[in-house]
Design a protein around this motif. Structure first.
Motif, PDB file in Angstrom:
ATOM      1  N   ILE A 165       0.843  -1.202   0.000  1.00  0.00           N
ATOM      2  CA  ILE A 165       0.000   0.000   0.000  1.00  0.00           C
ATOM      3  C   ILE A 165       0.878   1.252   0.000  1.00  0.00           C
ATOM      4  O   ILE A 165       1.787   1.378   0.817  1.00  0.00           O
ATOM      5  CB  ILE A 165      -0.923   0.020   1.226  1.00  0.00           C
ATOM      6  N   PHE A 166       0.584   2.147  -0.928  1.00  0.00           N
ATOM      7  CA  PHE A 166       1.275   3.447  -1.003  1.00  0.00           C
ATOM      8  C   PHE A 166       0.251   4.519  -0.610  1.00  0.00           C
ATOM      9  O   PHE A 166      -0.636   4.865  -1.385  1.00  0.00           O
ATOM     10  CB  PHE A 166       1.804   3.695  -2.423  1.00  0.00           C
ATOM     11  N   VAL A 167       0.357   5.023   0.623  1.00  0.00           N
ATOM     12  CA  VAL A 167      -0.626   5.967   1.149  1.00  0.00           C
ATOM     13  C   VAL A 167      -0.243   7.389   0.762  1.00  0.00           C
ATOM     14  O   VAL A 167       0.911   7.805   0.927  1.00  0.00           O
ATOM     15  CB  VAL A 167      -0.736   5.844   2.682  1.00  0.00           C
ATOM     16  N   SER A 168      -1.241   8.110   0.251  1.00  0.00           N
ATOM     17  CA  SER A 168      -1.051   9.533  -0.051  1.00  0.00           C
ATOM     18  C   SER A 168      -2.088  10.306   0.763  1.00  0.00           C
ATOM     19  O   SER A 168      -3.257  10.431   0.359  1.00  0.00           O
ATOM     20  CB  SER A 168      -1.238   9.791  -1.550  1.00  0.00           C
ATOM     21  N   PRO A 169      -1.722  10.800   1.947  1.00  0.00           N
ATOM     22  CA  PRO A 169      -2.705  11.461   2.824  1.00  0.00           C
ATOM     23  C   PRO A 169      -3.161  12.811   2.258  1.00  0.00           C
ATOM     24  O   PRO A 169      -2.352  13.585   1.727  1.00  0.00           O
ATOM     25  CB  PRO A 169      -1.935  11.630   4.135  1.00  0.00           C
ATOM     26  N   VAL A 170      -4.468  13.059   2.370  1.00  0.00           N
ATOM     27  CA  VAL A 170      -5.048  14.319   1.896  1.00  0.00           C
ATOM     28  C   VAL A 170      -6.134  14.762   2.868  1.00  0.00           C
ATOM     29  O   VAL A 170      -6.563  13.998   3.730  1.00  0.00           O
ATOM     30  CB  VAL A 170      -5.672  14.146   0.483  1.00  0.00           C
ATOM     31  N   LYS A 171      -6.595  15.983   2.698  1.00  0.00           N
ATOM     32  CA  LYS A 171      -7.816  16.426   3.374  1.00  0.00           C
ATOM     33  C   LYS A 171      -8.986  16.004   2.501  1.00  0.00           C
ATOM     34  O   LYS A 171      -8.962  16.200   1.289  1.00  0.00           O
ATOM     35  CB  LYS A 171      -7.809  17.943   3.570  1.00  0.00           C
ATOM     36  N   VAL A 172     -10.005  15.427   3.104  1.00  0.00           N
ATOM     37  CA  VAL A 172     -11.118  14.901   2.310  1.00  0.00           C
ATOM     38  C   VAL A 172     -12.312  15.852   2.301  1.00  0.00           C
ATOM     39  O   VAL A 172     -13.368  15.526   1.746  1.00  0.00           O
ATOM     40  CB  VAL A 172     -11.547  13.507   2.835  1.00  0.00           C
ATOM     41  N   GLN A 173     -12.167  17.026   2.926  1.00  0.00           N
ATOM     42  CA  GLN A 173     -13.187  18.067   2.836  1.00  0.00           C
ATOM     43  C   GLN A 173     -12.529  19.408   3.137  1.00  0.00           C
ATOM     44  O   GLN A 173     -11.424  19.468   3.668  1.00  0.00           O
ATOM     45  CB  GLN A 173     -14.352  17.798   3.794  1.00  0.00           C
ATOM     46  N   GLY A 174     -13.222  20.459   2.748  1.00  0.00           N
ATOM     47  CA  GLY A 174     -12.647  21.792   2.929  1.00  0.00           C
ATOM     48  C   GLY A 174     -12.150  22.373   1.609  1.00  0.00           C
ATOM     49  O   GLY A 174     -12.074  21.688   0.578  1.00  0.00           O
ATOM     50  N   GLU A 175     -11.767  23.625   1.626  1.00  0.00           N
ATOM     51  CA  GLU A 175     -11.388  24.344   0.405  1.00  0.00           C
ATOM     52  C   GLU A 175     -10.131  23.779  -0.233  1.00  0.00           C
ATOM     53  O   GLU A 175     -10.002  23.759  -1.462  1.00  0.00           O
ATOM     54  CB  GLU A 175     -11.185  25.834   0.727  1.00  0.00           C
ATOM     55  N   SER A 176      -9.176  23.295   0.560  1.00  0.00           N
ATOM     56  CA  SER A 176      -7.916  22.792   0.001  1.00  0.00           C
ATOM     57  C   SER A 176      -8.017  21.336  -0.465  1.00  0.00           C
ATOM     58  O   SER A 176      -7.108  20.827  -1.118  1.00  0.00           O
ATOM     59  CB  SER A 176      -6.801  22.913   1.037  1.00  0.00           C
ATOM     60  N   SER A 177      -9.121  20.695  -0.135  1.00  0.00           N
ATOM     61  CA  SER A 177      -9.250  19.261  -0.418  1.00  0.00           C
ATOM     62  C   SER A 177      -9.186  18.913  -1.909  1.00  0.00           C
ATOM     63  O   SER A 177      -8.438  18.009  -2.298  1.00  0.00           O
ATOM     64  CB  SER A 177     -10.547  18.723   0.203  1.00  0.00           C
ATOM     65  N   PRO A 178      -9.955  19.555  -2.804  1.00  0.00           N
ATOM     66  CA  PRO A 178      -9.935  19.154  -4.222  1.00  0.00           C
ATOM     67  C   PRO A 178      -8.531  19.169  -4.848  1.00  0.00           C
ATOM     68  O   PRO A 178      -8.154  18.225  -5.557  1.00  0.00           O
ATOM     69  CB  PRO A 178     -10.849  20.181  -4.892  1.00  0.00           C
ATOM     70  N   LEU A 179      -7.765  20.213  -4.571  1.00  0.00           N
ATOM     71  CA  LEU A 179      -6.430  20.319  -5.151  1.00  0.00           C
ATOM     72  C   LEU A 179      -5.521  19.222  -4.587  1.00  0.00           C
ATOM     73  O   LEU A 179      -4.725  18.622  -5.324  1.00  0.00           O
ATOM     74  CB  LEU A 179      -5.836  21.699  -4.874  1.00  0.00           C
TER      75      LEU A 179
END
Length: 394
Positions: A165-179
């Motif tokens: 597994i290669f994990v790429s952590p992101v924010k899943v909500q909020g203004e910065s999430s889509p980018l």
């Protein structure tokens, strides 16, 4: 200094004020319909305006005379009473009337974006990439702080596999999430992976708005790596669900889908190992039988066996020879004893004969001395077995 209120006192005071305020008893609120769900005959939903949300409920919805088609995104007007829940400190509107005012502007924008992507072929089946049956390298796009990553990995680790597994952590909500999600897709797509899983642990339709953003949709469609979306929702469908090569509901379901063929392989390998064990055991038994038969043949043809036979023959021959020698010796000993006895008898006879020898002259007179005879005299010697005539010559 004022006396502090307890939590219970504050909640009761707040609840009492809401209950006795006429504004909160016959309240009309306009908003966009969202987060609709039915639980135990009650209809739960939210009204939202941009990022502001208020929860609503119609108790025993099916028993009430409310002619209304529930559809996410509708702009509605509700009438109800404000309630306060002491245990969760939440305000909820108990709705007794609801009227449709049309679709909200934001939902219309969503439908327009959906139609544009559909015309571009983003959702067409022929553009879907095949999900590998046994993926070994999987990119995971999710929040590192949420339960989704734990749910997904716990299912993956239930069965033996060679998945990395290669994990790429992101924010899943909020203004910065889509980018962040867009960049994560592009970054993982360059790693020559077998699969990318985009997941989160559910949420309201507003929380899922990142997965309707054109940045995420374009990145998902252009990715060469197959993508599974598992956003953790049951009612709202995002544009990512439509563009993804496979759409599942929860992180757990995504993990189960990825691992299912490994589970089949585990069972198949277990069956193969069992069959191999049975075949091996059968072969061992066959070889044991052959070995025993070969040992019998070798035993029959073994020079040691022949030597043993010769030794046994010599042993028997020796015993027979010893027996014969002892028998012959005994016989000869007996014969010697007989001969000795016979010789003794003859000796005794001779001795007796010696004593019975008589010498007489021709007149029959016994001669006892040599002086009784002279030269040319005739004499007779008498033995036990007869007599002889002799002449004196000296």
């Amino acid at each position: 200094m004022r006396k502090a209120l307890s939590v219970k006192q504050f909640n009761e005071y707040f609840k009492s004020n809401i209950k006795h305020d006429p504004i909160f008893q016959n309240l009309y609120i306009n908003g966009q319909l969202s987060n609709v769900r039915i639980n135990n005959s009650h209809l739960y939903f939210s009204l939202k305006e941009e990022r502001d949300i208020i929860d609503c409920v119609i108790y025993y919805y099916e028993d009430k005379d409310i002619d209304f088609s529930v559809e996410i995104g509708k702009d509605v007007l509700v009438k109800g009473t404000v309630l306060f829940n002491n245990f969760s400190s939440r305000i909820v509107i108990s709705v007794n009337e609801i009227r449709e005012k049309g679709l909200s502007q934001k939902y219309l924008e969503f439908l327009q974006m959906k139609e544009e992507f559909k015309k571009k072929g983003y959702f067409d089946l022929e553009n879907k990439k095949e999900i590998p049956k046994l993926p070994q390298k999987i990119g995971l796009i999710t929040s590192e702080e949420g339960a989704a990553i734990v749910d997904f990995l716990s299912v993956i680790n239930q069965k033996p596999n060679d998945i990395h597994i290669f994990v790429s952590p992101v924010k899943v909500q909020g203004e910065s999430s889509p980018l962040m999600v867009k960049k994560a897709i592009e970054r993982l797509d360059k790693k020559d992976l077998d699969l990318i899983v985009i997941t989160r642990g559910g949420g309201s339709s507003e929380d899922l708005s990142s997965f309707n953003d054109s940045l995420v949709i374009d990145a998902a469609f252009l990715a060469k790596t197959p993508i599974i979306s598992a956003i953790g929702h049951k009612i709202d469908q995002t544009l990512l669900d439509l563009v993804a090569d496979l759409s599942l509901q929860t992180p757990t379901e995504a993990g189960s889908y990825v691992i299912k063929n490994y589970s089949d392989i585990y069972k198949e390998m277990k069956n193969i190992v069992t069959k191999m064990g049975e075949i091996t055991l059968s072969k061992i038994r066959d070889y044991e039988y052959r070995l025993r038969e070969t040992e019998k043949i070798l035993d029959r043809k073994s020079p040691i066996r022949e030597i043993d036979k010769r030794i046994n023959s010599l042993t028997y021959l020796k015993k027979d020879l010893d027996l014969r020698l002892r028998s012959n010796l005994a016989y000869n000993e007996q014969k010697l004893r007989l001969m000795s006895s016979e010789l003794k008898r003859f000796k005794d006879i001779i001795e007796i004969g010696k004593k019975n020898i008589h010498i007489k002259d021709d007149m029959g007179n016994t001669i006892f001395s040599k002086h009784s005879l002279k030269k040319s005299d005739i004499a007779f010697i008498e033995f036990n077995d007869g007599k002889v005539k002799v002449e004196v010559v000296d």
